[in-house]
Design a protein around this motif. Structure first.
Motif, PDB file in Angstrom:
ATOM      1  N   ASP A  74       0.818  -1.149  -0.056  1.00 29.32           N
ATOM      2  CA  ASP A  74      -0.033  -0.155   0.037  1.00 29.32           C
ATOM      3  C   ASP A  74       0.957   1.150  -0.162  1.00 29.32           C
ATOM      4  OD1 ASP A  74      -2.324  -1.303   0.055  1.00 29.32           O
ATOM      5  OD2 ASP A  74      -2.615  -1.465   2.271  1.00 29.32           O
ATOM      6  N   PHE A  75       0.761   2.065  -0.843  1.00 25.00           N
ATOM      7  CA  PHE A  75       1.204   3.406  -0.951  1.00 25.00           C
ATOM      8  C   PHE A  75       0.129   4.385  -0.545  1.00 25.00           C
ATOM      9  CE2 PHE A  75       3.731   1.176  -3.726  1.00 25.00           C
ATOM     10  CZ  PHE A  75       4.992   1.096  -3.475  1.00 25.00           C
ATOM     11  N   ASP A  76       0.118   5.016   0.737  1.00 27.87           N
ATOM     12  CA  ASP A  76      -0.634   5.916   1.156  1.00 27.87           C
ATOM     13  C   ASP A  76      -0.675   7.273   0.915  1.00 27.87           C
ATOM     14  OD1 ASP A  76      -2.967   6.892   2.590  1.00 27.87           O
ATOM     15  OD2 ASP A  76      -2.227   6.235   4.595  1.00 27.87           O
ATOM     16  N   TYR A  77      -1.092   7.666  -0.208  1.00 32.99           N
ATOM     17  CA  TYR A  77      -0.806   9.200  -0.782  1.00 32.99           C
ATOM     18  C   TYR A  77      -1.743  10.153  -0.169  1.00 32.99           C
ATOM     19  CZ  TYR A  77      -5.010   8.924  -3.933  1.00 32.99           C
ATOM     20  OH  TYR A  77      -5.897   8.859  -4.572  1.00 32.99           O
ATOM     21  N   GLY A  78      -2.573   9.596   0.424  1.00 32.04           N
ATOM     22  CA  GLY A  78      -3.508  10.473   1.403  1.00 32.04           C
ATOM     23  C   GLY A  78      -2.898  11.079   2.519  1.00 32.04           C
ATOM     24  N   ALA A  79      -1.910   9.924   3.272  1.00 27.50           N
ATOM     25  CA  ALA A  79      -1.348  10.543   4.230  1.00 27.50           C
ATOM     26  C   ALA A  79      -0.223  11.543   3.980  1.00 27.50           C
ATOM     27  CB  ALA A  79      -0.588   9.280   5.101  1.00 27.50           C
ATOM     28  N   PHE A  80       0.365  11.002   2.857  1.00 35.07           N
ATOM     29  CA  PHE A  80       1.435  12.245   2.292  1.00 35.07           C
ATOM     30  C   PHE A  80       0.805  13.513   2.144  1.00 35.07           C
ATOM     31  CE2 PHE A  80       3.883  13.836  -1.089  1.00 35.07           C
ATOM     32  CZ  PHE A  80       4.946  14.082  -0.671  1.00 35.07           C
ATOM     33  N   LEU A  81      -0.448  13.599   1.491  1.00 33.87           N
ATOM     34  CA  LEU A  81      -1.061  14.706   1.027  1.00 33.87           C
ATOM     35  C   LEU A  81      -1.439  15.572   2.398  1.00 33.87           C
ATOM     36  CD1 LEU A  81      -2.213  16.556  -1.292  1.00 33.87           C
ATOM     37  CD2 LEU A  81      -4.283  15.385  -0.795  1.00 33.87           C
ATOM     38  N   SER A  82      -1.893  14.837   3.394  1.00 32.33           N
ATOM     39  CA  SER A  82      -1.913  15.424   4.662  1.00 32.33           C
ATOM     40  C   SER A  82      -0.685  16.104   5.232  1.00 32.33           C
ATOM     41  CB  SER A  82      -2.675  14.443   5.712  1.00 32.33           C
ATOM     42  OG  SER A  82      -3.796  14.024   5.369  1.00 32.33           O
ATOM     43  N   ALA A  83       0.287  15.386   5.250  1.00 29.22           N
ATOM     44  CA  ALA A  83       1.756  15.830   5.732  1.00 29.22           C
ATOM     45  C   ALA A  83       1.981  16.837   5.047  1.00 29.22           C
ATOM     46  CB  ALA A  83       2.687  14.817   5.776  1.00 29.22           C
TER      47      ALA A  83
END
Length: 148
Positions: A74-83
């Motif tokens: 899983d690549f969690d781009y949502g968490a990266f976007l939040s960061a």
């Protein structure tokens, strides 16, 4: 050892080090506020726009669907976007805070006026001489003294 402690005390109590320490403390305090803002307001807005809206155990909307799965990873781009959003908000807040502090610090300071010139150029040899001189020390020409 005494000299080392004296040098360390001078270093630690310099304005720059103290400003850095205050900045780190304020940054840490703002971090929780910005994280809460991102999690409570910005992520739900992103979730509504992208259609990935779900709720957590408390019923708060959360941003899901921001994941790519490749070969079971899983690549969690949502968490990266939040960061990234957290970082941008923190940088903006700190920029505005520092800009305001610099403005406050400059209010009490007087602007220095340039000092009056005490020299002039010799009309014959173009060397720099005193305004009060009546003879050029370089070419020994007679010059008229300037009185201020």
């Amino acid at each position: 050892m005494k000299k080392f402690m004296k040098e360390f005390k001078e270093f630690a109590l310099k304005g720059n080090v103290m400003s850095l320490a205050v900045g780190v403390i304020i940054g840490g305090a703002f971090q929780s506020i910005v994280t809460s803002l991102t999690n409570s307001f910005i992520n739900p807005l992103i979730a509504l726009v992208t259609g990935g809206a779900k709720t957590d155990e408390a019923g708060n909307p959360i941003f899901v669907g921001g994941k790519w799965t490749i070969n079971g990873v899983d690549f969690d781009y949502g968490a990266f976007l939040s960061a990234v959003i957290n970082f941008i908000i923190m940088a903006l807040i700190l920029f505005l805070l520092i800009k305001g502090m610099n403005k406050l610090m400059s209010i009490g300071k007087k602007k220095e006026e340039p000092a009056a010139k005490t020299t002039r150029i010799c009309p014959f040899c173009q060397s720099e001489i005193s305004k009060k001189a009546c003879k050029c020390p370089s070419c020994t020409s007679d010059v008229e003294p300037e009185e201020a």
